[in-house]
Design a protein around this motif. Structure first.
Motif, PDB file in Angstrom:
ATOM      1  N   ALA A 304       0.486 -13.279 -10.280  1.00 36.62           N
ATOM      2  CA  ALA A 304       0.410 -11.827 -10.486  1.00 36.62           C
ATOM      3  C   ALA A 304      -0.927 -11.426 -11.114  1.00 36.62           C
ATOM      4  N   GLY A 305      -1.790 -12.394 -11.365  1.00 34.64           N
ATOM      5  CA  GLY A 305      -3.094 -12.118 -11.924  1.00 34.64           C
ATOM      6  C   GLY A 305      -3.080 -11.846 -13.411  1.00 34.64           C
ATOM      7  N   ARG A 306      -2.036 -12.317 -14.098  1.00 36.69           N
ATOM      8  CA  ARG A 306      -1.947 -12.102 -15.546  1.00 36.69           C
ATOM      9  C   ARG A 306      -2.201 -13.421 -16.275  1.00 36.69           C
ATOM     10  N   THR A 307      -2.489 -13.330 -17.555  1.00 33.91           N
ATOM     11  CA  THR A 307      -2.630 -14.514 -18.403  1.00 33.91           C
ATOM     12  C   THR A 307      -1.569 -14.536 -19.499  1.00 33.91           C
ATOM     13  N   GLN A 308      -0.811 -13.436 -19.655  1.00 35.29           N
ATOM     14  CA  GLN A 308       0.220 -13.321 -20.680  1.00 35.29           C
ATOM     15  C   GLN A 308       1.595 -13.450 -20.019  1.00 35.29           C
ATOM     16  N   VAL A 309       2.375 -14.424 -20.465  1.00 32.22           N
ATOM     17  CA  VAL A 309       3.729 -14.601 -19.941  1.00 32.22           C
ATOM     18  C   VAL A 309       4.638 -13.549 -20.559  1.00 32.22           C
ATOM     19  N   ARG A 310       5.411 -12.874 -19.719  1.00 37.44           N
ATOM     20  CA  ARG A 310       6.295 -11.830 -20.209  1.00 37.44           C
ATOM     21  C   ARG A 310       7.681 -12.396 -20.486  1.00 37.44           C
ATOM     22  N   THR A 311       8.315 -11.850 -21.511  1.00 35.63           N
ATOM     23  CA  THR A 311       9.657 -12.279 -21.881  1.00 35.63           C
ATOM     24  C   THR A 311      10.612 -12.097 -20.713  1.00 35.63           C
ATOM     25  N   ALA A 312      10.530 -10.968 -20.036  1.00 38.19           N
ATOM     26  CA  ALA A 312      11.460 -10.679 -18.936  1.00 38.19           C
ATOM     27  C   ALA A 312      11.337 -11.714 -17.822  1.00 38.19           C
ATOM     28  N   ASP A 313      10.112 -12.138 -17.512  1.00 42.37           N
ATOM     29  CA  ASP A 313       9.918 -13.135 -16.455  1.00 42.37           C
ATOM     30  C   ASP A 313      10.525 -14.481 -16.850  1.00 42.37           C
ATOM     31  N   LEU A 314      10.338 -14.845 -18.102  1.00 44.45           N
ATOM     32  CA  LEU A 314      10.857 -16.125 -18.579  1.00 44.45           C
ATOM     33  C   LEU A 314      12.383 -16.117 -18.616  1.00 44.45           C
ATOM     34  N   VAL A 315      12.957 -15.039 -19.127  1.00 39.68           N
ATOM     35  CA  VAL A 315      14.420 -14.938 -19.180  1.00 39.68           C
ATOM     36  C   VAL A 315      14.994 -14.926 -17.766  1.00 39.68           C
ATOM     37  N   SER A 316      14.338 -14.220 -16.853  1.00 40.06           N
ATOM     38  CA  SER A 316      14.800 -14.175 -15.473  1.00 40.06           C
ATOM     39  C   SER A 316      14.771 -15.561 -14.829  1.00 40.06           C
ATOM     40  N   ALA A 317      13.706 -16.312 -15.091  1.00 45.51           N
ATOM     41  CA  ALA A 317      13.608 -17.666 -14.531  1.00 45.51           C
ATOM     42  C   ALA A 317      14.700 -18.574 -15.086  1.00 45.51           C
ATOM     43  N   LEU A 318      14.985 -18.432 -16.383  1.00 46.92           N
ATOM     44  CA  LEU A 318      16.063 -19.221 -16.986  1.00 46.92           C
ATOM     45  C   LEU A 318      17.412 -18.845 -16.399  1.00 46.92           C
ATOM     46  N   ASP A 319      17.636 -17.554 -16.189  1.00 42.95           N
ATOM     47  CA  ASP A 319      18.896 -17.103 -15.611  1.00 42.95           C
ATOM     48  C   ASP A 319      19.053 -17.602 -14.174  1.00 42.95           C
ATOM     49  N   ASP A 320      17.942 -17.652 -13.442  1.00 44.32           N
ATOM     50  CA  ASP A 320      17.992 -18.148 -12.065  1.00 44.32           C
ATOM     51  C   ASP A 320      18.398 -19.628 -12.039  1.00 44.32           C
ATOM     52  N   ARG A 321      17.875 -20.401 -12.977  1.00 45.04           N
ATOM     53  CA  ARG A 321      18.274 -21.818 -13.042  1.00 45.04           C
ATOM     54  C   ARG A 321      19.740 -21.951 -13.405  1.00 45.04           C
ATOM     55  N   ARG A 322      20.192 -21.137 -14.319  1.00 44.18           N
ATOM     56  CA  ARG A 322      21.595 -21.192 -14.732  1.00 44.18           C
ATOM     57  C   ARG A 322      22.522 -20.831 -13.565  1.00 44.18           C
ATOM     58  N   ALA A 323      22.055 -19.939 -12.697  1.00 41.91           N
ATOM     59  CA  ALA A 323      22.882 -19.497 -11.571  1.00 41.91           C
ATOM     60  C   ALA A 323      23.164 -20.635 -10.587  1.00 41.91           C
ATOM     61  N   LEU A 324      22.383 -21.716 -10.670  1.00 39.13           N
ATOM     62  CA  LEU A 324      22.616 -22.865  -9.795  1.00 39.13           C
ATOM     63  C   LEU A 324      23.816 -23.691 -10.234  1.00 39.13           C
ATOM     64  N   TYR A 325      24.350 -23.372 -11.416  1.00 37.77           N
ATOM     65  CA  TYR A 325      25.446 -24.140 -11.985  1.00 37.77           C
ATOM     66  C   TYR A 325      26.711 -23.299 -12.067  1.00 37.77           C
ATOM     67  N   VAL A 326      27.819 -23.970 -11.838  1.00 40.49           N
ATOM     68  CA  VAL A 326      29.108 -23.308 -12.041  1.00 40.49           C
ATOM     69  C   VAL A 326      29.676 -23.664 -13.403  1.00 40.49           C
ATOM     70  N   GLY A 327      29.001 -24.589 -14.105  1.00 40.11           N
ATOM     71  CA  GLY A 327      29.408 -25.027 -15.442  1.00 40.11           C
ATOM     72  C   GLY A 327      28.435 -26.081 -15.887  1.00 40.11           C
ATOM     73  N   PRO A 328      28.503 -26.521 -17.172  1.00 44.28           N
ATOM     74  CA  PRO A 328      27.572 -27.537 -17.668  1.00 44.28           C
ATOM     75  C   PRO A 328      27.607 -28.788 -16.808  1.00 44.28           C
ATOM     76  N   GLY A 329      26.463 -29.094 -16.197  1.00 41.53           N
ATOM     77  CA  GLY A 329      26.363 -30.309 -15.402  1.00 41.53           C
ATOM     78  C   GLY A 329      27.047 -30.209 -14.049  1.00 41.53           C
ATOM     79  N   GLN A 330      27.557 -29.009 -13.639  1.00 41.01           N
ATOM     80  CA  GLN A 330      28.256 -28.859 -12.372  1.00 41.01           C
ATOM     81  C   GLN A 330      27.441 -27.970 -11.448  1.00 41.01           C
ATOM     82  N   ARG A 331      27.076 -28.480 -10.292  1.00 40.69           N
ATOM     83  CA  ARG A 331      26.326 -27.697  -9.315  1.00 40.69           C
ATOM     84  C   ARG A 331      27.263 -27.110  -8.276  1.00 40.69           C
ATOM     85  N   HIS A 332      26.834 -25.987  -7.641  1.00 38.59           N
ATOM     86  CA  HIS A 332      27.576 -25.438  -6.520  1.00 38.59           C
ATOM     87  C   HIS A 332      27.612 -26.454  -5.408  1.00 38.59           C
TER      88      HIS A 332
END
Length: 332
Positions: A304-332
């Protein structure tokens, strides 16, 4: 008396001019003699080694590295070899795990000193914890710290439907432990040492387990054995007793999650991140998942041409990873 493996190691280290290894094996022979009641012989051998060490310049040559770079015969199909450069400082670990690993590395580095007192360094480690918490990486780090090759066992090639073949392949691997000093990784070791009760396979599983335990018991090499599992509840109780140390890898707490993220974002500005929001988003996630999400946020920032990481982008990326799981250690 020296064992057959020790005699072979003495001859090999002498032939390759590896004085350090030669003296190390000699001290092991002295320690074994002392435990057998041969105190005078043990002391004479120790004095001889000490005298030779003072007269001979230190030799840091690692004799085993050359042959292991190209495993031959059936061994080549059973292991994959690498030479890691990773260090303990590269990992984000709990204080307990870090202390135990530092102790293992220290004992291995000072094995000659321990041998003077009939002691041996910890060399069999069982790493336990959820996926992505750093168990496999830890084996690489131990190899890197000790300057040894890492030999990862290919369990899919070791385990066959015929117990006799599996035992024969395990023997090839444990023979290699004596021939070539290295860090030998049995990842997902529950496949070998499981106590699962499949009614039609339990006899076969028990025989494979017994072979594995016998080889562990008989191993007197200078190699390091690292076994890792995500499912300790599946292991037979006898397995735990065979290891010098059982290291539990927990999911990262808030402080460790922050350290992981800061490491991944070190080349970008992240001073304005709302850590309370971010840490809340990491709850229940592994080291590996947090690292992947951090990299994703970093790439989004750069593109995006930025040098500052935004909180919203980081939280969104973490939420996207969590969405791959149906529970701790359980994948879809």
């Amino acid at each position: 008396m020296a064992t057959n493996d020790q005699l072979k190691a003495l001859v090999m280290s002498h032939a390759e001019g590896d004085d350090s290894q030669f003296y190390s094996v000699a001290m092991q022979v002295a320690a074994k003699a002392a435990r057998s009641g041969q105190q005078k012989f043990a002391q004479d051998l120790r004095d001889m080694v000490d005298g030779l060490r003072k007269r001979t310049p230190a030799n840091t040559h690692i004799a085993s590295v050359v042959p292991v770079s190209r495993p031959r015969g059936e061994l080549a199909s059973l292991v994959s070899v690498s030479y890691p450069a990773a260090r303990l400082s590269d990992l984000v670990l709990s204080d307990d795990v870090e202390h135990k690993l530092h102790q293992v590395v220290l004992e291995q580095r000072q094995r000659d000193v321990l041998a003077l007192y009939g002691l041996r360094p910890a060399k069999k480690l069982l790493l336990v914890g959820p996926p992505g918490t750093g168990k496999t990486t830890t084996a690489s780090v131990i190899a890197g710290e000790l300057g040894l090759p890492l030999l990862a066992i290919r369990l899919d090639a070791v385990i066959t439907k015929f117990m006799g073949e599996t035992a024969a392949k395990l023997r090839i691997i444990f023979d290699a432990l004596s021939d070539t000093r290295g860090v030998y990784l049995f990842d997902e070791v529950d496949a070998l040492a499981s106590d699962r009760g499949a009614s039609n396979d339990i006899g076969e599983i028990r025989r494979v387990l017994n072979s594995f335990l016998q080889f562990l018991d008989a191993d007197e090499s200078d190699s390091v054995v690292v076994a890792a599992t995500n499912h300790p509840q599946l292991l037979d109780g006898a397995v735990f007793r065979r290891f010098d140390s059982v290291v539990h890898f927990p999911l990262p707490d808030g402080a460790h999650a922050r350290a992981i993220i800061q490491n991944r974002l070190s080349l970008l500005r992240h001073s304005s991140i709302s850590w309370e929001r971010v840490i809340q988003a990491t709850q229940g996630m592994s080291h590996a998942e947090i690292a992947v999400a951090s990299d994703s946020a970093a790439k989004q920032t750069v593109l995006a041409g930025r040098t500052q990481v935004r909180t919203a982008d980081l939280v969104s990326a973490l939420d996207d990873r969590r969405a791959l799981y149906v529970g701790p250690g359980q994948r879809h």
